[in-house]
Enzyme design. Structure first.
Site, PDB file in Angstrom:
ATOM      1  N   ASP A  72       0.819  -1.215   0.000  1.00  0.00           N
ATOM      2  CA  ASP A  72       0.000   0.000   0.000  1.00  0.00           C
ATOM      3  C   ASP A  72       0.850   1.261   0.000  1.00  0.00           C
ATOM      4  O   ASP A  72       2.069   1.211   0.193  1.00  0.00           O
ATOM      5  CB  ASP A  72      -0.967   0.001   1.198  1.00  0.00           C
ATOM      6  CG  ASP A  72      -0.298  -0.433   2.498  1.00  0.00           C
ATOM      7  OD1 ASP A  72       0.948  -0.457   2.555  1.00  0.00           O
ATOM      8  OD2 ASP A  72      -1.015  -0.757   3.454  1.00  0.00           O
ATOM      9  N   ASP A 141      -7.447  -2.897  14.477  1.00  0.00           N
ATOM     10  CA  ASP A 141      -8.819  -3.311  14.142  1.00  0.00           C
ATOM     11  C   ASP A 141      -8.826  -4.505  13.179  1.00  0.00           C
ATOM     12  O   ASP A 141      -9.828  -4.804  12.545  1.00  0.00           O
ATOM     13  CB  ASP A 141      -9.612  -2.138  13.536  1.00  0.00           C
ATOM     14  CG  ASP A 141      -8.965  -1.600  12.261  1.00  0.00           C
ATOM     15  OD1 ASP A 141      -7.936  -2.162  11.822  1.00  0.00           O
ATOM     16  OD2 ASP A 141      -9.496  -0.618  11.696  1.00  0.00           O
ATOM     17  N   HIS A 143      -7.136  -5.023  10.346  1.00  0.00           N
ATOM     18  CA  HIS A 143      -7.020  -4.854   8.889  1.00  0.00           C
ATOM     19  C   HIS A 143      -5.674  -5.344   8.343  1.00  0.00           C
ATOM     20  O   HIS A 143      -4.654  -5.270   9.006  1.00  0.00           O
ATOM     21  CB  HIS A 143      -7.290  -3.402   8.459  1.00  0.00           C
ATOM     22  CG  HIS A 143      -6.250  -2.400   8.851  1.00  0.00           C
ATOM     23  ND1 HIS A 143      -6.509  -1.349   9.701  1.00  0.00           N
ATOM     24  CD2 HIS A 143      -4.945  -2.264   8.489  1.00  0.00           C
ATOM     25  CE1 HIS A 143      -5.411  -0.613   9.831  1.00  0.00           C
ATOM     26  NE2 HIS A 143      -4.445  -1.152   9.111  1.00  0.00           N
ATOM     27  N   GLU A 148      -9.668  -1.944   5.345  1.00  0.00           N
ATOM     28  CA  GLU A 148     -10.315  -1.563   6.593  1.00  0.00           C
ATOM     29  C   GLU A 148     -11.578  -2.397   6.837  1.00  0.00           C
ATOM     30  O   GLU A 148     -12.069  -3.058   5.907  1.00  0.00           O
ATOM     31  CB  GLU A 148     -10.689  -0.076   6.502  1.00  0.00           C
ATOM     32  CG  GLU A 148      -9.494   0.850   6.316  1.00  0.00           C
ATOM     33  CD  GLU A 148      -8.755   1.148   7.614  1.00  0.00           C
ATOM     34  OE1 GLU A 148      -8.661   0.250   8.476  1.00  0.00           O
ATOM     35  OE2 GLU A 148      -8.274   2.280   7.759  1.00  0.00           O
TER      36      GLU A 148
HETATM   37  C1  GLP Z   1      -0.941   0.371   8.499  1.00  0.00           C
HETATM   38  C2  GLP Z   1      -0.499  -0.454   7.297  1.00  0.00           C
HETATM   39  C3  GLP Z   1      -0.624  -1.948   7.547  1.00  0.00           C
HETATM   40  C4  GLP Z   1       0.026  -2.307   8.866  1.00  0.00           C
HETATM   41  C5  GLP Z   1      -0.658  -1.544   9.981  1.00  0.00           C
HETATM   42  C6  GLP Z   1      -0.082  -1.854  11.347  1.00  0.00           C
HETATM   43  O1  GLP Z   1      -2.301   0.534   8.549  1.00  0.00           O
HETATM   44  N1  GLP Z   1      -1.237  -0.124   6.120  1.00  0.00           N
HETATM   45  O2  GLP Z   1      -0.012  -2.659   6.487  1.00  0.00           O
HETATM   46  O3  GLP Z   1      -0.053  -3.683   9.083  1.00  0.00           O
HETATM   47  O4  GLP Z   1      -0.493  -0.148   9.738  1.00  0.00           O
HETATM   48  O5  GLP Z   1       1.096  -1.133  11.561  1.00  0.00           O
HETATM   49  P1  GLP Z   1       2.116  -1.455  12.708  1.00  0.00           P
HETATM   50  O6  GLP Z   1       2.905  -2.643  12.256  1.00  0.00           O
HETATM   51  O7  GLP Z   1       2.960  -0.222  12.800  1.00  0.00           O
HETATM   52  O8  GLP Z   1       1.335  -1.720  13.932  1.00  0.00           O
END
Ligand code: GLP
Length: 269
Positions: A72, A141, A143, A148
């Site tokens: 992404d 949450d 995702h 989402e």
């Molecule tokens: C963002 C990214 C996800 C990631 C999530 C959790 O929303 N788009 O790909 O898994 O954050 O991030 P973190 O690993 O910093 O908790």
């Protein structure tokens, strides 16, 4: 699905890196037959990237014939912005390893025609032979990528509006101001992730305990999009003890028992 419960983040990260390196070596990739790796950003994979960099620099694994596709990217953030996922990947991984620049793919959140960019991204994945291993993290949450709650479980790469929850969570990188977090992003879909031959999701820390419970102990549900992993032929969750706080004792014991060997041994390189 497989669930590997490591004692802490360090152990989890090392195991993931060795696993990925082993997969790359098993394929014995060449320019005409590259290993295609899906990659995430976020704090969860940082330890894995550090260990992969170490393995690469020690000559244990090469990325010369690895093609990557990131999950992404924010819409409208310049690639040079320290919070863009282009910048993140460069700083935390790509500039430290021997991957050829032309093998790196990240959705372009500044493309003039975003819908077309998404379509072409999907086509490029197919042309490259399809993703062999998709590494991911998870949001609080539940995702995956930016799919989402409520996302179509068969979705493909597209533009998504971020929830307020996600913008608040990610505001820690934007001066703690959710209004500075872009409102939209380009993201691979759940269908894109499910089309990979194998999917490995890192889930660590107390903050992800509820997500891990929903994804593992509840049914497949579009409100917890990570639960789609239950339908994948080769889905692996790699987590730490902290993330298991909401799981049943029996679930934790069961997976620790059947994964005992892999929890005690790193994949050989
Ligand atoms: C963002 C990214 C996800 C990631 C999530 C959790 O929303 N788009 O790909 O898994 O954050 O991030 P973190 O690993 O910093 O908790």
């Amino acid at each position: 699905m497989r669930i590997l419960i490591h004692k802490d983040y360090e152990a989890l990260s090392r195991w993931c890196a060795y696993y990925i390196a082993r997969k790359i070596k098993d394929k014995n990739p060449s320019p005409g037959n590259p290993f295609v790796l899906g990659l995430p950003t976020g704090s969860s994979p940082v330890g894995t990237y550090k260990e992969l960099i170490r393995l690469n620099q020690a000559g244990k694994v090469s990325f010369q014939n690895v093609v990557t596709f990131n999950m992404d990217e924010y819409v409208g953030l310049p690639e040079t912005h320290p919070q863009s996922y282009h910048y993140f990947m460069e700083e935390n991984f790509f500039r430290h390893i021997d991957i050829p620049r032309e093998n790196i793919n990240i959705p372009n959140g500044n493309a003039p025609d975003l819908a077309r960019e998404c379509q072409e991204y999907e086509e490029k994945i197919v042309k490259s032979g399809g993703i062999g291993l998709f590494l991911g993290g998870i949001g609080v949450d539940g995702h995956l990528a930016f799919n989402e709650p409520g996302s179509s479980l068969t979705s493909r790469t597209r533009i998504k509006t971020l929830t307020l929850d996600t913008r608040i969570a990610n505001s820690r990188f934007f001066d703690n101001d959710p209004s500075k977090v872009p409102q939209t992003a380009l993201t691979v879909g759940l269908g894109t992730i499910m089309s990979a031959q194998e999917v490995m999701i890192i889930i660590n820390g107390y903050a992800k305990a509820r997500a891990l419970h929903q994804v593992v102990e509840q049914g497949v549900n579009h409100m917890w999009t990570g639960s789609m992993l239950q339908l994948h032929r080769y889905g692996i969750i790699v987590c730490d003890e902290e993330a298991t706080m909401e799981l049943k004792v029996g679930t934790v014991k069961y997976f620790k028992d059947i994964e005992q060997y892999d929890l005690e041994h790193l994949p050989e390189l």
